[in-house]
Design an enzyme around this catalytic site. Structure first.
Site, PDB file in Angstrom:
ATOM      1  N   GLU A 164       0.801  -1.220   0.000  1.00  0.00           N
ATOM      2  CA  GLU A 164       0.000   0.000   0.000  1.00  0.00           C
ATOM      3  C   GLU A 164       0.839   1.278   0.000  1.00  0.00           C
ATOM      4  O   GLU A 164       0.778   2.074   0.953  1.00  0.00           O
ATOM      5  CB  GLU A 164      -0.925   0.034   1.226  1.00  0.00           C
ATOM      6  CG  GLU A 164      -1.871  -1.135   1.332  1.00  0.00           C
ATOM      7  CD  GLU A 164      -2.916  -0.950   2.424  1.00  0.00           C
ATOM      8  OE1 GLU A 164      -2.762  -0.032   3.264  1.00  0.00           O
ATOM      9  OE2 GLU A 164      -3.892  -1.702   2.429  1.00  0.00           O
ATOM     10  N   GLU A 360      -5.386  -8.475   1.055  1.00  0.00           N
ATOM     11  CA  GLU A 360      -5.954  -8.137   2.372  1.00  0.00           C
ATOM     12  C   GLU A 360      -7.428  -7.843   2.202  1.00  0.00           C
ATOM     13  O   GLU A 360      -7.835  -7.202   1.227  1.00  0.00           O
ATOM     14  CB  GLU A 360      -5.316  -6.874   2.983  1.00  0.00           C
ATOM     15  CG  GLU A 360      -3.962  -7.045   3.577  1.00  0.00           C
ATOM     16  CD  GLU A 360      -3.412  -5.745   4.183  1.00  0.00           C
ATOM     17  OE1 GLU A 360      -4.191  -4.927   4.717  1.00  0.00           O
ATOM     18  OE2 GLU A 360      -2.190  -5.558   4.095  1.00  0.00           O
TER      19      GLU A 360
HETATM   20  C1  BGP Z   1      -4.005  -1.980   5.782  1.00  0.00           C
HETATM   21  C2  BGP Z   1      -2.569  -2.185   6.163  1.00  0.00           C
HETATM   22  C3  BGP Z   1      -2.354  -3.025   7.366  1.00  0.00           C
HETATM   23  C4  BGP Z   1      -3.450  -3.033   8.396  1.00  0.00           C
HETATM   24  C5  BGP Z   1      -4.838  -2.964   7.797  1.00  0.00           C
HETATM   25  C6  BGP Z   1      -5.960  -2.734   8.769  1.00  0.00           C
HETATM   26  O1  BGP Z   1      -4.162  -0.720   5.231  1.00  0.00           O
HETATM   27  O2  BGP Z   1      -1.850  -2.774   5.117  1.00  0.00           O
HETATM   28  O3  BGP Z   1      -1.088  -2.700   7.862  1.00  0.00           O
HETATM   29  O4  BGP Z   1      -3.164  -2.227   9.433  1.00  0.00           O
HETATM   30  O5  BGP Z   1      -4.935  -1.986   6.812  1.00  0.00           O
HETATM   31  O6  BGP Z   1      -6.132  -1.383   9.042  1.00  0.00           O
HETATM   32  P1  BGP Z   1      -5.984  -0.744  10.475  1.00  0.00           P
HETATM   33  O7  BGP Z   1      -4.893  -1.492  11.153  1.00  0.00           O
HETATM   34  O8  BGP Z   1      -5.637   0.680  10.243  1.00  0.00           O
HETATM   35  O9  BGP Z   1      -7.291  -0.899  11.155  1.00  0.00           O
END
Ligand code: BGP
Length: 456
Positions: A164, A360
């Site tokens: 990302e 993801e």
């Molecule tokens: C994505 C990232 C992760 C993770 C996930 C969940 O954007 O790649 O690192 O953190 O989001 O989001 P968050 O942890 O901000 O709730």
């Protein structure tokens, strides 16, 4: 029953800084997260910093057995740059041993490692020189990538360069969620450009290494949906997609930066500094596959009285609050599984049907112990979330999209930047009061059935 293709990758994703712990130990140098926490611990949820996270450094063997236990056949995590090369040049032998043993263990248990190189964790020594603002970061990253391919290329056959990239750009240079928390659109574009060059330089290092694996990039794709079909709203959608989707997807897959994006940046006096040879480098170093992180769509409309030239992205596309949206209240993100189908068709129709996977997808929920039932978290909401998304993904695959896997965020609850351990995402719960002990949630058991049947 919905069946997925043979050899479909079922698994989960995580990252080094969010899971390893031992952040200031075993020869690792500081990253921006370590430093920011040292300077401003009050910014972090309940003072939860990056030092310990989920202790994978000590518990990876047990974790891998837990992966097997829920039927995972693949897992993505990242290497910590600051652990492998603490000063950017010298190899930390302890890190080499740790990662080799970790990856070998996965292979021994039938888990395919997908290894990423950068997950928001800028080494402090490089940040002190300006981080991604400084063009030297491009060569520094290419060197790190080359070392990683040399050290682990015999064990890892699927690599990704960045997770990302839009997030460290936007969060670090537009919205204040990541260090250095600067607000400057022009700098954000320059940081993005250097990140892109670092990506293609790492792909080049990979090709030069004669590694027999494949290399890709992980992009967060939030397709834009416009409020209406009126010209201004449609234009907002075009701008949003250019900046946040096509800015990396086009160069990574097609080897070109979209002309419309170049014009948009020029018109708004945002063009980055470039050097001769850059275009060729981008053109020559395309990826083999793409990982797409999908959480939420972007709803946009024409901005009212925007600054011209644009000072912020909101001068190009304004947020639209869709009244019918379904929301995950803990994270504040819209739940819209249909976008996964749209993404599948976009990959098929606009990106030459390149192999891609959902790298993801997930649902963060706070205070999950509320749902504890007989010693197990009953996270039916997560199971429903996965099902709805898989139905859409399956529809996309049935329509011919070349998707080879689905990874959830995440496997064991992990640390999340400024949010610490507030929102939990894992198939396994991590008990912060009991030595990070893991226990499977109901979604983990459901996932096991899913993988056993290769469908549901
Ligand atoms: C994505 C990232 C992760 C993770 C996930 C969940 O954007 O790649 O690192 O953190 O989001 O989001 P968050 O942890 O901000 O709730």
């Amino acid at each position: 029953m919905i069946k997925f293709p043979d050899n479909f990758l079922w698994g989960a994703a995580a990252s080094a800084p969010q899971t390893e712990g031992h952040s200031l130990l075993n020869g690792k140098s500081e990253t921006t997260w370590d430093k920011w926490f040292e300077e401003k611990p009050e910014l972090f949820n309940q003072g939860q910093g990056p030092q310990n996270t989920s202790n994978v450094y000590e518990m990876y063997h047990e974790d891998i057995l837990n992966m097997v236990n829920i039927g995972m056949n693949s897992y993505r995590t990242s290497i910590s740059w600051a652990r492998l090369l603490p000063d950017g040049t010298h190899l930390n032998q302890e890190a080499v041993e740790f990662y080799r043993s970790y990856f070998q263990d996965m292979l021994n248990e039938g888990i395919e490692p997908i290894i990423n190189l950068f997950h928001f964790d800028m080494p402090w020594w490089l940040m002190e020189k300006g981080g991604w603002e400084n063009r030297q970061s491009v060569d520094a990253f290419a060197y790190y990538a080359q070392i990683a391919f040399e050290q682990f290329g015999d064990l890892v056959h699927k690599w990704t360069t960045f997770n990302e990239p839009m997030v460290h750009i936007e969060s670090g240079y537009l919205y204040g969620y990541h260090y250095p928390a600067i607000v400057d659109f022009k700098k954000a574009v320059q940081v993005g450009y250097h990140t892109l060059l670092a990506h293609v330089s790492a792909v080049k290092a990979f090709r030069d290494s004669y590694n027999d694996g494949k290399i890709g990039i992980i992009l967060n794709v939030s397709p834009a949906y416009s409020k209406s079909n009126q010209a201004g709203d449609l234009q907002a959608k075009t701008y949003s997609d250019l900046l946040s989707v096509k800015s990396f997807l086009d160069p990574a897959v097609k080897g070109t930066i979209p002309e419309k994006l170049i014009k948009l940046l020029t018109d708004n006096e945002l063009s980055p500094k470039v050097e001769s040879g850059d275009r060729q480098l981008i053109n020559d170093n395309r990826v083999d596959f793409v990982g797409i992180n999908y959480y939420q769509p972007r709803r946009v409309q024409a901005p009212i009285n925007p600054n011209k030239p644009a000072k912020m992205p909101e001068d190009l596309f304004a947020n639209y609050d869709w009244p019918d949206k379904k929301i995950n209240p803990y994270r504040g993100w819209e739940i819209y599984p249909e976008a996964l189908y749209d993404i599948a068709l976009m990959m098929r129709d606009e990106y030459g049907n390149i192999p891609w996977y959902v790298s993801e997808n997930g649902m963060g929920v706070a205070d999950e112990e509320r749902f504890m039932d007989d010693g197990m978290i009953d996270d039916q909401y997560r199971i429903d979330f996965i099902k709805e998304h898989l139905e859409q993904l399956h529809k996309g695959i049935a329509a011919g999209s070349n998707c080879f896997g689905y990874h959830m965020w995440t496997f064991v609850d992990c640390w999340s930047w400024l949010n610490g351990y507030r929102n939990r995402y894992g198939f396994y719960r991590v008990d912060l009061n009991d030595h990070f002990q893991r226990s499977v949630k109901k979604s983990g058991l459901w996932f096991k059935e899913l993988t056993r049947n290769n469908g549901f």
